[in-house]
Design an enzyme around this catalytic site. Structure first.
Site, PDB file in Angstrom:
ATOM      1  N   LYS B 183      44.626  16.389  50.934  1.00  0.00           N
ATOM      2  CA  LYS B 183      45.362  17.360  51.752  1.00  0.00           C
ATOM      3  C   LYS B 183      44.426  18.474  52.185  1.00  0.00           C
ATOM      4  CE  LYS B 183      47.574  21.092  51.072  1.00  0.00           C
ATOM      5  NZ  LYS B 183      47.374  22.006  52.213  1.00  0.00           N
ATOM      6  N   GLY B 235      40.106  25.951  45.401  1.00  0.00           N
ATOM      7  CA  GLY B 235      40.894  27.005  46.022  1.00  0.00           C
ATOM      8  C   GLY B 235      41.012  28.196  45.088  1.00  0.00           C
ATOM      9  N   THR B 237      42.156  30.873  42.171  1.00  0.00           N
ATOM     10  CA  THR B 237      42.400  30.738  40.737  1.00  0.00           C
ATOM     11  C   THR B 237      43.900  30.691  40.441  1.00  0.00           C
ATOM     12  OG1 THR B 237      40.276  31.672  40.085  1.00  0.00           O
ATOM     13  CG2 THR B 237      42.058  31.904  38.511  1.00  0.00           C
ATOM     14  N   GLY B 240      45.097  27.266  41.212  1.00  0.00           N
ATOM     15  CA  GLY B 240      44.488  26.378  40.223  1.00  0.00           C
ATOM     16  C   GLY B 240      45.222  26.414  38.897  1.00  0.00           C
ATOM     17  N   GLU B 257      37.909  23.850  40.999  1.00  0.00           N
ATOM     18  CA  GLU B 257      36.806  24.715  41.441  1.00  0.00           C
ATOM     19  C   GLU B 257      37.490  25.909  42.086  1.00  0.00           C
ATOM     20  OE1 GLU B 257      34.743  26.730  43.281  1.00  0.00           O
ATOM     21  OE2 GLU B 257      34.018  25.218  44.690  1.00  0.00           O
ATOM     22  N   CYS B 291      33.536  30.964  47.648  1.00  0.00           N
ATOM     23  CA  CYS B 291      33.963  31.233  46.279  1.00  0.00           C
ATOM     24  C   CYS B 291      32.793  31.716  45.424  1.00  0.00           C
ATOM     25  CB  CYS B 291      34.605  30.007  45.673  1.00  0.00           C
ATOM     26  SG  CYS B 291      33.688  28.507  46.028  1.00  0.00           S
ATOM     27  N   GLU B 388      38.575  39.025  43.751  1.00  0.00           N
ATOM     28  CA  GLU B 388      37.880  38.283  44.793  1.00  0.00           C
ATOM     29  C   GLU B 388      38.428  38.731  46.146  1.00  0.00           C
ATOM     30  OE1 GLU B 388      38.571  34.009  44.933  1.00  0.00           O
ATOM     31  OE2 GLU B 388      36.441  33.718  45.315  1.00  0.00           O
TER      32      GLU B 388
END
Lengths: 288, 477
Positions: B183, B235, B237, B240, B257, B291, B388
């Protein structure tokens, strides 16, 4: 036959290199396979667990920074000291697991040999798992495995010594530190093993052993922010998914372990070592 | 003094071969999806580029089943040497259509054509080329004899390197004998669908690769499908963590990741001009949508002023604007949503007392743009030092001793990357050893290669992509 009254041992926790009772003051009776009382074990609390994680974190810097050769020697020393106490462990394993003395002896021997096997791994991991990366450019790039940090271990419930050693020794071999919750029903060999560790140059805090309930302590261990990896080998089956979900809160590495306890006498392979190591890639330009 | 003005050097958008509509790729065919079509826009102009069909739950189910059949009947049993040739074909076809892919990527994503042309597309091709060669050499990869694939891989990728992330995911999966349901990100689906076309041209058996565009719900359906055996996600955190939580107890192998807040550490003995180039590359490459971006600059106190001055001077020369112009250094922010997030975090930096400097460069009136920004006087507690930002915003902190640099660099729940700048070899190795990050760039930054494993420590995720180590994610070992 002597009619001397033996001196019974008080089994305590192993935490930060010392043997304290549970701060909660709780204990629980441990029986042999036939139901006969063996001893009271300390029933570790959430607070004991937090102390243990703190001790493991403090110990991590020095243990992970030790040379691989040094860690190998320490692990080999564990094997040496364990070898000298084979008779004691054989009796404890036989009582805990309800196996014949002959079989208990085989299990103890295998446990000693497993320490030797892992002792030999410490200075080979980087060679086997690391690499010089042939990148397409004027750079030197290499990858090296490093210990992940603090590993939370719910130790096997059935195999009181060999199983425990099989999940603990790889953590030490990689340079990580451990917080272990022992088998609930069979905790005594774990505490006796802690005595071996305490007298084998394993620095205090590198291994922290809590006797008590995996069901009670597991959720706190799985959710703890300072635990980097989680081994659910001894977790109750019905709690596994919940513990894995709790581990996601801080992106812990959760080991892929079989749903039921494996045959610990089988050769272990290196999957367990690999899954508690991080791989670091370093780049530097090349040029005159 | 004569100033030589830049003349625009735009790449032609016709090269992108843009179509009005794109359809999803399922079981070897391009088909309409059951979901609400999405409009992919050009973030540099806010114009609609194309309408893209999206998947619904039934489509996900059909794709996973097609992938399962293809894995069991064709791709899994196929000799590795044959699989390799298919994957080599993909590498070659990407290289042949490199220019088209680069322009399309810049249109859809907003990144400068120089980056899509020189980094994204060639590295994507290289990734397939490298992994193709593994397909018949897995016995020698160190995972024991005859390591088995996992089955169907469900993969969800981000919008910052759309084609390259697709390559990072698909190449190792195929080499190891898995099939794929991928996706792409909602805002950047186009190059993944051209990659699907390439996969069709390469005559891969139907169902081996399926590409299903859509939003987060499609991703959730893919990773949650019981026919998926392996999940790979790149993508944020937060997402994730929610994926890891949702897969708890499923037995699916997972690699993540995730985000980062990399420290780029500059010592006083570093070659400062070179370091400044590295700092700029570290944070302004790809608009800071990286990232592993070097978003926290740690400068040794004795050279902080000098570095900051040089940095302002250099950053002021960066050209912000049309991604298709070959002179452009900083392109468009990928979406309005991301632009808002950057603006919000920058506002927090100002209100928390950091000193903001923003490049005086001209910025287009239309489209999503954000001028390169550097915050000085940042303390560790500020949001711009902890969160981030994923944009062209650098936070500058200082340190006095190497120990302090290490402590500050590691003072984050993340651990994806780090940078070190010093002339002293022993210090480089000492720092590299102590930085808790998956990639350490010394006297360089943002280097990637298919042979060099990439991935994070701690909350930046687990698992590696690239090299021998990256194969583990797609093998039942």
């Amino acid at each position: 036959m002597s009619d001397r009254i033996s001196v019974a041992k008080t089994y305590k926790l192993y935490l930060g290199g010392a043997f304290p009772r549970s701060e909660s003051g709780r204990t629980y009776p441990v029986t042999d396979a036939g139901g006969k009382f063996l001893a009271n074990a300390a029933h570790a609390s959430r607070k004991d667990l937090r102390e243990a994680v703190g001790a493991a974190r403090t110990a991590f810097g020095k243990w992970s920074g030790a040379t691989a050769y040094n860690r190998g020697q320490v692990l080999y020393r564990v094997a040496e000291v364990l070898e000298g106490r084979r008779e004691q462990f054989t009796a404890e394993v036989a009582a805990s697991e309800g196996v014949a003395v002959e079989q208990a002896r085989t299990l103890v021997d295998a446990a000693v040999d497993r320490w030797v096997w892992y002792a030999g791994w410490t200075d080979k991991l980087a060679t086997v798992l690391g690499a010089a990366n042939p990148v397409a450019g004027p750079y030197f790039s290499f990858s090296v495995p490093e210990p992940t940090g603090v590993v939370g271990v719910l130790a096997p419930q059935r195999s009181s010594l060999l199983g425990l050693v099989s999940v603990l020794a790889p953590v030490l071999a990689t340079g990580s530190t451990a917080v272990v919750v022992s088998s609930r029903e069979r905790p005594l060999p774990a505490i006796t093993l802690a005595e071996v560790l305490a007298t084998s140059d394993v620095p205090g805090g590198v291994v922290n052993l809590l006797t008590g309930s995996a069901a009670e302590l597991g959720p706190w261990l799985a959710a703890h922010g300072d635990v980097n990896a989680l081994d659910l080998t001894g977790a109750p089956a019905e709690l596994r998914a919940e513990l894995e979900a709790a581990a996601a809160g801080t992106v812990k590495r959760v080991l892929r372990v079989p749903p039921t306890e494996p045959d610990w006498t089988e050769p272990p392979g290196i999957t367990r070592l690999r899954s508690i190591m991080e791989l670091k890639t370093v780049w530097h330009p090349m040029g005159a | 003094m004569t100033t030589w003005e830049y003349a625009p050097a735009p790449e032609s958008r016709d090269i992108a071969n843009l179509k009005p509509g794109y359809r999803m790729f399922l079981d070897g065919e391009f088909v309409e999806g059951g979901g609400e079509p999405l409009k992919s826009i050009n973030p540099a102009t806010e114009e609609v580029l194309a309408e893209v069909s999206t998947a619904d739950r039934d489509d996900v189910d059909r794709a996973v089943k097609a992938a399962g059949r293809a894995q069991e009947r064709v791709w899994g049993p196929m000799p590795g040497a044959e699989r390799a040739k298919y994957v080599y074909r993909i590498a070659r076809l990407i290289a042949e259509r490199a220019r088209e892919l680069a322009v399309l990527e810049s249109l859809d994503n907003g990144k400068p054509i120089r980056e899509s042309r020189d980094v994204d597309v060639p590295t994507a091709s290289a990734h397939f080329f490298h992994h193709a060669g593994w397909a018949d050499k897995l016995d020698f990869a160190g995972y024991g004899p005859d390591p088995r694939p996992l089955g169907v891989a469900g993969q969800v990728i981000p919008w910052n390197f759309p084609l390259l992330m697709a390559a990072w995911k698909i190449a190792p999966a195929l080499a190891c004998g898995n099939t794929v349901v991928l996706k792409p990100a909602e805002t950047t689906p186009l190059t993944a669908l051209v990659l699907a076309e390439i996969i069709q041209q390469a005559e891969l058996p139907p169902g081996v690769v399926n590409v299903l565009p859509g939003a987060g719900d499609v991703g959730a359906a893919v990773v949650g499908h019981p026919g998926v055996h392996k999940v790979a996600f790149t993508g944020s955190t937060d997402v994730g963590k929610s994926i890891q939580r949702s897969l708890a107890g499923s037995g699916k192998k997972l690699t993540l990741e995730l985000g980062g807040k990399a420290a780029n550490v500059v010592f006083d003995d570093a070659p400062l001009d070179q370091a400044v180039e590295g700092i700029v590359n570290g944070i302004f490459f790809n608009q800071g949508h990286v990232c592993c971006a070097g978003s926290r600059l740690l400068v040794q106190e004795s050279v902080a002023e000098e570095v900051l001055e040089k940095l302002h001077k250099r950053v002021a020369t960066l050209r912000v604007g049309d991604p298709l112009d070959k002179n452009t250094d900083v392109g468009a922010i990928n979406s309005r949503e991301q632009l808002t997030k950057i603006q919000e975090l920058v506002a927090s930096g100002e209100s928390e007392g950091a000193e903001r400097w923003t490049s005086p460069c001209p910025v287009p009136d239309k489209g999503f743009f954000f001028a390169p920004t550097v915050f000085a006087g940042v303390s560790q507690a500020m949001r711009i030092a902890r969160e981030e930002i994923f944009g062209p915003v650098l936070s500058v902190l200082t340190f006095r001793t190497p120990d302090e640099a290490v402590a500050k660099a590691n003072n984050t729940p993340y651990g994806l990357s780090a940078g070190v700048w010093t002339e002293k070899g022993s210090r480089i190795l000492w720092m590299a050893d102590r930085l808790r990050a998956g990639v350490v760039w010394a006297n360089t930054f943002n280097r990637f290669d298919p042979t060099a494993p990439f991935g994070g420590y701690r909350e930046s995720g687990f698992g590696r992509e690239g090299g021998r180590a990256g194969l583990e994610a797609y093998l039942d070992v």
